[in-house]
Design a protein around this motif. Structure first.
Motif, PDB file in Angstrom:
ATOM      1  N   GLY A  33      18.283  47.842 -65.280  1.00 26.30           N
ATOM      2  CA  GLY A  33      19.729  47.996 -65.274  1.00 26.30           C
ATOM      3  C   GLY A  33      20.343  48.254 -63.918  1.00 26.30           C
ATOM      4  O   GLY A  33      21.562  48.344 -63.791  1.00 26.30           O
ATOM      5  N   ARG A  34      19.513  48.349 -62.866  1.00 25.91           N
ATOM      6  CA  ARG A  34      20.032  48.632 -61.535  1.00 25.91           C
ATOM      7  C   ARG A  34      20.142  47.367 -60.697  1.00 25.91           C
ATOM      8  O   ARG A  34      19.585  46.323 -61.045  1.00 25.91           O
ATOM      9  N   ARG A  77      21.686  41.744 -59.811  1.00 27.00           N
ATOM     10  CA  ARG A  77      21.466  42.458 -61.070  1.00 27.00           C
ATOM     11  C   ARG A  77      21.603  41.447 -62.202  1.00 27.00           C
ATOM     12  O   ARG A  77      22.103  40.327 -61.992  1.00 27.00           O
ATOM     13  N   GLU A  81      24.709  42.312 -70.560  1.00 25.30           N
ATOM     14  CA  GLU A  81      23.802  42.806 -71.599  1.00 25.30           C
ATOM     15  C   GLU A  81      23.148  41.663 -72.366  1.00 25.30           C
ATOM     16  O   GLU A  81      21.998  41.771 -72.788  1.00 25.30           O
ATOM     17  N   THR A 119      13.585  52.521 -69.570  1.00 27.64           N
ATOM     18  CA  THR A 119      14.887  51.955 -69.860  1.00 27.64           C
ATOM     19  C   THR A 119      14.730  50.472 -70.151  1.00 27.64           C
ATOM     20  O   THR A 119      13.859  49.803 -69.606  1.00 27.64           O
ATOM     21  N   TYR A 121      17.327  47.778 -69.829  1.00 23.49           N
ATOM     22  CA  TYR A 121      18.672  47.540 -69.296  1.00 23.49           C
ATOM     23  C   TYR A 121      19.442  48.855 -69.270  1.00 23.49           C
ATOM     24  O   TYR A 121      19.314  49.611 -68.315  1.00 23.49           O
ATOM     25  N   ASP A 122      20.205  49.182 -70.301  1.00 19.90           N
ATOM     26  CA  ASP A 122      20.998  50.416 -70.249  1.00 19.90           C
ATOM     27  C   ASP A 122      20.728  51.331 -71.433  1.00 19.90           C
ATOM     28  O   ASP A 122      21.520  52.212 -71.750  1.00 19.90           O
ATOM     29  N   HIS A 123      19.587  51.136 -72.119  1.00 22.99           N
ATOM     30  CA  HIS A 123      19.230  52.028 -73.225  1.00 22.99           C
ATOM     31  C   HIS A 123      17.733  52.336 -73.153  1.00 22.99           C
ATOM     32  O   HIS A 123      17.023  51.766 -72.325  1.00 22.99           O
ATOM     33  N   ALA A 193      23.472  52.715 -75.061  1.00 26.78           N
ATOM     34  CA  ALA A 193      23.825  52.873 -73.652  1.00 26.78           C
ATOM     35  C   ALA A 193      24.411  54.256 -73.380  1.00 26.78           C
ATOM     36  O   ALA A 193      24.100  54.891 -72.361  1.00 26.78           O
ATOM     37  N   CYS A 196      21.598  56.913 -73.456  1.00 26.27           N
ATOM     38  CA  CYS A 196      20.763  56.802 -72.269  1.00 26.27           C
ATOM     39  C   CYS A 196      21.500  57.311 -71.035  1.00 26.27           C
ATOM     40  O   CYS A 196      20.956  58.104 -70.252  1.00 26.27           O
ATOM     41  N   GLY A 197      22.739  56.866 -70.849  1.00 26.24           N
ATOM     42  CA  GLY A 197      23.513  57.303 -69.686  1.00 26.24           C
ATOM     43  C   GLY A 197      23.729  58.799 -69.659  1.00 26.24           C
ATOM     44  O   GLY A 197      23.619  59.443 -68.605  1.00 26.24           O
ATOM     45  N   ARG A 212      10.996  51.015 -64.326  1.00 28.46           N
ATOM     46  CA  ARG A 212      11.798  51.317 -65.508  1.00 28.46           C
ATOM     47  C   ARG A 212      11.364  52.589 -66.220  1.00 28.46           C
ATOM     48  O   ARG A 212      12.060  53.073 -67.105  1.00 28.46           O
TER      49      ARG A 212
END
Length: 236
Positions: A33-34, A77, A81, A119, A121-123, A193, A196-197, A212
């Motif tokens: 996700g970075r 990147r 998603e 992770t 991606y974002d979860h 997301a 996770c965030g 990751r």
């Protein structure tokens, strides 16, 4: 007379983009996700910077990557998603016995850490993602019987836990994402997301190295035990 599906050319171009080991390695690395520099990806993929630059150009032109420049640095990147889910879903189809075995203790340790918690991606994914998904389901906060969906109690849980959900976009609140190592679905979408965030921002989890993999902290064990009844041993 049969007529070719008009989506065929686009699908052929997309699969051709992914059907290269170096480009596939780039896409998998970017699942954290970075944004990465070209140099970082070149080292990760074990190719020369000039070689990688050509591959990145194709991925950007094909819409799979987004590119940003800051000064003399070039960052890339995953485009969005949807690309992340496509890559993860395709990777999940690879048979476990077709994956190359680790050759060193360091590789073995890194692989174990990634399988334990990472992770996607974002979860969250790996055993951590599956454990969180199971806990939400067992407590009646998430339904899986007709696809993934947050219940009213689930929406209230996110509010009370102080985890802000983005309900304005077109992105579904809850989405099933097939876990590549666990072979079961974990929670993605806006809820995945947000969880996770929040966990990373609150220090419940920290990243391990540049990949990751993540690790649940002592504070995270206490928080997830209080909020979801997860035993700390299940997070280690």
């Amino acid at each position: 007379m049969t007529h070719r599906d008009p989506a065929a050319p686009g699908l052929a171009r997309l699969t051709a983009l992914i059907a290269d080991e170096t480009r596939a390695a780039c896409l998998l690395a970017l699942l954290d996700g970075r944004a990465w520099t070209a140099g970082e990806l070149a080292r990760t993929c074990s190719v020369a910077a000039s070689t990688l630059s050509e591959h990145l150009g194709k991925l950007v032109a094909g819409g799979l990557l987004a590119e940003e420049r800051q000064g003399r640095h070039r960052y890339v990147r995953l485009a969005d998603e949807r690309v992340a889910h496509l890559v993860e879903d395709l990777a999940a189809q690879v048979a476990p016995d077709a994956v190359e075995r680790p050759r060193t203790l360091r590789q073995s340790g890194a692989g174990a850490a990634t399988a334990r918690a990472r992770t996607c991606y974002d979860h969250f994914a790996g055993r951590l993602g599956i454990t969180l998904t199971a806990a939400l389901t067992d407590r009646g906060l998430l339904r899986q019987d007709t696809g993934f969906a947050l219940t009213d109690a689930g929406l209230l849980w996110f509010d009370r836990a102080g985890i802000a959900l983005d309900r304005r976009g077109r992105r579904p609140l809850a989405r099933a994402c097939l876990d590549r190592t666990e072979r079961r679905p974990h929670l993605a979408g806006a809820a995945g997301a947000a969880l996770c965030g929040h966990a990373l921002a609150a220090g419940w989890c920290v990243r391990i190295g540049s990949g990751r993999a993540v690790k649940v902290t002592d504070a995270g064990e206490r928080a997830l035990s209080a909020l979801l009844g997860i035993e700390p041993a299940a997070l280690r």
